[in-house]
Motif scaffolding. Structure first.
Motif, PDB file in Angstrom:
ATOM      1  N   THR A 106       0.854  -1.189   0.000  1.00 22.31           N
ATOM      2  CA  THR A 106       0.000   0.000   0.000  1.00 22.31           C
ATOM      3  C   THR A 106       0.886   1.234   0.000  1.00 22.31           C
ATOM      4  O   THR A 106       1.920   1.256   0.665  1.00 22.31           O
ATOM      5  CB  THR A 106      -0.897   0.017   1.262  1.00 22.31           C
ATOM      6  N   GLY A 107       0.465   2.259  -0.735  1.00 26.03           N
ATOM      7  CA  GLY A 107       1.215   3.507  -0.744  1.00 26.03           C
ATOM      8  C   GLY A 107       0.781   4.378  -1.902  1.00 26.03           C
ATOM      9  O   GLY A 107      -0.242   4.128  -2.539  1.00 26.03           O
ATOM     10  N   GLU A 108       1.573   5.407  -2.161  1.00 28.09           N
ATOM     11  CA  GLU A 108       1.295   6.273  -3.301  1.00 28.09           C
ATOM     12  C   GLU A 108       1.602   5.500  -4.587  1.00 28.09           C
ATOM     13  O   GLU A 108       2.364   4.536  -4.580  1.00 28.09           O
ATOM     14  CB  GLU A 108       2.131   7.543  -3.208  1.00 28.09           C
ATOM     15  N   THR A 109       1.025   5.947  -5.672  1.00 29.06           N
ATOM     16  CA  THR A 109       1.184   5.285  -6.966  1.00 29.06           C
ATOM     17  C   THR A 109       2.660   5.100  -7.323  1.00 29.06           C
ATOM     18  O   THR A 109       3.054   4.033  -7.803  1.00 29.06           O
ATOM     19  CB  THR A 109       0.448   6.096  -8.054  1.00 29.06           C
ATOM     20  N   ALA A 110       3.481   6.115  -7.071  1.00 29.16           N
ATOM     21  CA  ALA A 110       4.916   6.035  -7.387  1.00 29.16           C
ATOM     22  C   ALA A 110       5.591   4.892  -6.625  1.00 29.16           C
ATOM     23  O   ALA A 110       6.459   4.208  -7.164  1.00 29.16           O
ATOM     24  CB  ALA A 110       5.599   7.362  -7.074  1.00 29.16           C
ATOM     25  N   LYS A 111       5.189   4.673  -5.373  1.00 32.70           N
ATOM     26  CA  LYS A 111       5.757   3.568  -4.587  1.00 32.70           C
ATOM     27  C   LYS A 111       5.396   2.232  -5.219  1.00 32.70           C
ATOM     28  O   LYS A 111       6.246   1.350  -5.369  1.00 32.70           O
ATOM     29  CB  LYS A 111       5.258   3.618  -3.146  1.00 32.70           C
ATOM     30  N   LEU A 112       4.131   2.071  -5.621  1.00 30.52           N
ATOM     31  CA  LEU A 112       3.704   0.813  -6.230  1.00 30.52           C
ATOM     32  C   LEU A 112       4.410   0.576  -7.560  1.00 30.52           C
ATOM     33  O   LEU A 112       4.789  -0.558  -7.879  1.00 30.52           O
ATOM     34  CB  LEU A 112       2.189   0.769  -6.401  1.00 30.52           C
ATOM     35  N   ASP A 113       4.624   1.646  -8.326  1.00 27.00           N
ATOM     36  CA  ASP A 113       5.382   1.543  -9.576  1.00 27.00           C
ATOM     37  C   ASP A 113       6.803   1.071  -9.290  1.00 27.00           C
ATOM     38  O   ASP A 113       7.349   0.224 -10.000  1.00 27.00           O
ATOM     39  CB  ASP A 113       5.419   2.887 -10.313  1.00 27.00           C
ATOM     40  N   ASN A 114       7.405   1.614  -8.236  1.00 26.59           N
ATOM     41  CA  ASN A 114       8.774   1.258  -7.859  1.00 26.59           C
ATOM     42  C   ASN A 114       8.852  -0.196  -7.388  1.00 26.59           C
ATOM     43  O   ASN A 114       9.776  -0.928  -7.756  1.00 26.59           O
ATOM     44  CB  ASN A 114       9.265   2.209  -6.758  1.00 26.59           C
ATOM     45  N   VAL A 115       7.880  -0.635  -6.604  1.00 25.00           N
ATOM     46  CA  VAL A 115       7.829  -2.028  -6.145  1.00 25.00           C
ATOM     47  C   VAL A 115       7.747  -2.958  -7.365  1.00 25.00           C
ATOM     48  O   VAL A 115       8.468  -3.955  -7.444  1.00 25.00           O
ATOM     49  CB  VAL A 115       6.636  -2.255  -5.188  1.00 25.00           C
ATOM     50  N   HIS A 116       6.918  -2.602  -8.320  1.00 26.83           N
ATOM     51  CA  HIS A 116       6.789  -3.394  -9.550  1.00 26.83           C
ATOM     52  C   HIS A 116       8.142  -3.505 -10.255  1.00 26.83           C
ATOM     53  O   HIS A 116       8.569  -4.594 -10.657  1.00 26.83           O
ATOM     54  CB  HIS A 116       5.736  -2.760 -10.471  1.00 26.83           C
ATOM     55  N   ILE A 151       7.344 -11.474 -11.944  1.00 28.71           N
ATOM     56  CA  ILE A 151       6.003 -11.197 -11.432  1.00 28.71           C
ATOM     57  C   ILE A 151       5.029 -12.041 -12.251  1.00 28.71           C
ATOM     58  O   ILE A 151       4.976 -11.930 -13.469  1.00 28.71           O
ATOM     59  CB  ILE A 151       5.655  -9.692 -11.527  1.00 28.71           C
ATOM     60  N   ILE A 152       4.293 -12.885 -11.561  1.00 26.69           N
ATOM     61  CA  ILE A 152       3.324 -13.767 -12.208  1.00 26.69           C
ATOM     62  C   ILE A 152       2.030 -12.994 -12.452  1.00 26.69           C
ATOM     63  O   ILE A 152       1.407 -13.119 -13.494  1.00 26.69           O
ATOM     64  CB  ILE A 152       3.067 -15.016 -11.337  1.00 26.69           C
ATOM     65  N   GLU A 153       1.654 -12.199 -11.470  1.00 28.99           N
ATOM     66  CA  GLU A 153       0.402 -11.463 -11.538  1.00 28.99           C
ATOM     67  C   GLU A 153       0.477 -10.268 -10.591  1.00 28.99           C
ATOM     68  O   GLU A 153       1.073 -10.364  -9.521  1.00 28.99           O
ATOM     69  CB  GLU A 153      -0.725 -12.399 -11.102  1.00 28.99           C
ATOM     70  N   MET A 154      -0.128  -9.151 -11.011  1.00 29.26           N
ATOM     71  CA  MET A 154      -0.221  -7.984 -10.134  1.00 29.26           C
ATOM     72  C   MET A 154      -1.567  -7.329 -10.375  1.00 29.26           C
ATOM     73  O   MET A 154      -1.940  -7.053 -11.510  1.00 29.26           O
ATOM     74  CB  MET A 154       0.905  -6.988 -10.409  1.00 29.26           C
ATOM     75  N   VAL A 155      -2.306  -7.099  -9.295  1.00 29.32           N
ATOM     76  CA  VAL A 155      -3.621  -6.477  -9.365  1.00 29.32           C
ATOM     77  C   VAL A 155      -3.585  -5.235  -8.490  1.00 29.32           C
ATOM     78  O   VAL A 155      -3.186  -5.309  -7.325  1.00 29.32           O
ATOM     79  CB  VAL A 155      -4.723  -7.442  -8.859  1.00 29.32           C
ATOM     80  N   ARG A 156      -3.975  -4.083  -9.083  1.00 31.82           N
ATOM     81  CA  ARG A 156      -3.947  -2.818  -8.351  1.00 31.82           C
ATOM     82  C   ARG A 156      -5.367  -2.261  -8.209  1.00 31.82           C
ATOM     83  O   ARG A 156      -6.185  -2.419  -9.102  1.00 31.82           O
ATOM     84  CB  ARG A 156      -3.063  -1.807  -9.078  1.00 31.82           C
ATOM     85  N   THR A 157      -5.606  -1.587  -7.100  1.00 31.44           N
ATOM     86  CA  THR A 157      -6.935  -1.041  -6.832  1.00 31.44           C
ATOM     87  C   THR A 157      -7.221   0.253  -7.575  1.00 31.44           C
ATOM     88  O   THR A 157      -8.374   0.597  -7.774  1.00 31.44           O
ATOM     89  CB  THR A 157      -7.110  -0.722  -5.339  1.00 31.44           C
ATOM     90  N   GLY A 158      -6.206   1.024  -7.933  1.00 31.89           N
ATOM     91  CA  GLY A 158      -6.409   2.400  -8.353  1.00 31.89           C
ATOM     92  C   GLY A 158      -6.371   3.247  -7.094  1.00 31.89           C
ATOM     93  O   GLY A 158      -6.531   2.746  -5.981  1.00 31.89           O
TER      94      GLY A 158
END
Length: 174
Positions: A137-147, A155-162
């Motif tokens: 969980t975090g700001e969009t930039a953090k999730l982009d960085n984790v990816h 990465i087999i699968e990634m689902v994001r909430t928006g």
């Protein structure tokens, strides 16, 4: 000529819009049509019941130019079931997004992956012999960085909430 107000915008900028709408059937499609008719792409859309169940909060992340967005906002605010639509792109909002990510995790990489998950404050949701599923969980930039950081492991699968947002302090988000 001279100095126009504000910086020169690219043709397609990212915007974050919040709406407070009546919780009725058909509201979502009417809102989506306003964007579609203007050629604006909706990148993510989150809808949830508000504090008052008669109303819903929407957070829309969309890409397009500022001038068109201003026209979209005017149209949205004229819709009967829209109480308020506001662009929060320039506001100091608190925003969060959540993702579930399943990553290849062979035994020899497990320690490294778990260490990286800890650095990013990921929660381990599931661990099997070959995979790990993380919640982040975090700001969009953090999730982009984790990816980006977990991508080399597979990465087999990634689902994001928006994203969802709220204004800090006493200010209302709508």
């Amino acid at each position: 000529g001279g100095n126009e107000a504000g910086p020169t915008m690219k043709n397609s900028d990212k915007h974050t819009i919040s709406l407070y709408v009546a919780n009725k059937p058909g509201v979502l499609i009417r809102i989506a049509l306003v964007f579609a008719r203007r050629g604006y792409n909706i990148d993510s859309l989150v809808v949830s019941e508000g504090h008052d169940p008669s109303f819903s909060h929407m957070t829309i992340s969309a890409t397009g130019d500022r001038k068109t967005l201003d026209q979209i906002l005017k149209q949205l605010n004229k819709l009967v079931d829209v109480v308020h639509a506001k662009d929060h792109t320039e506001d100091p909002v608190i925003e969060r997004e959540m993702a579930l990510m399943k990553v290849r995790c062979p035994a020899e990489k497990r320690g490294e992956i778990l260490q990286m998950a800890h650095v990013f404050d990921c929660e381990t949701i599931d661990l099997t012999q070959d995979t790990i599923t993380l919640e982040v969980t975090g700001e969009t930039a953090k999730l982009d960085n984790v990816h980006t950081m977990f991508n080399p492991f597979g990465i087999i699968e990634m689902v994001r909430t928006g994203k969802v947002l709220i204004m800090p302090g006493p200010a209302s988000s709508f």
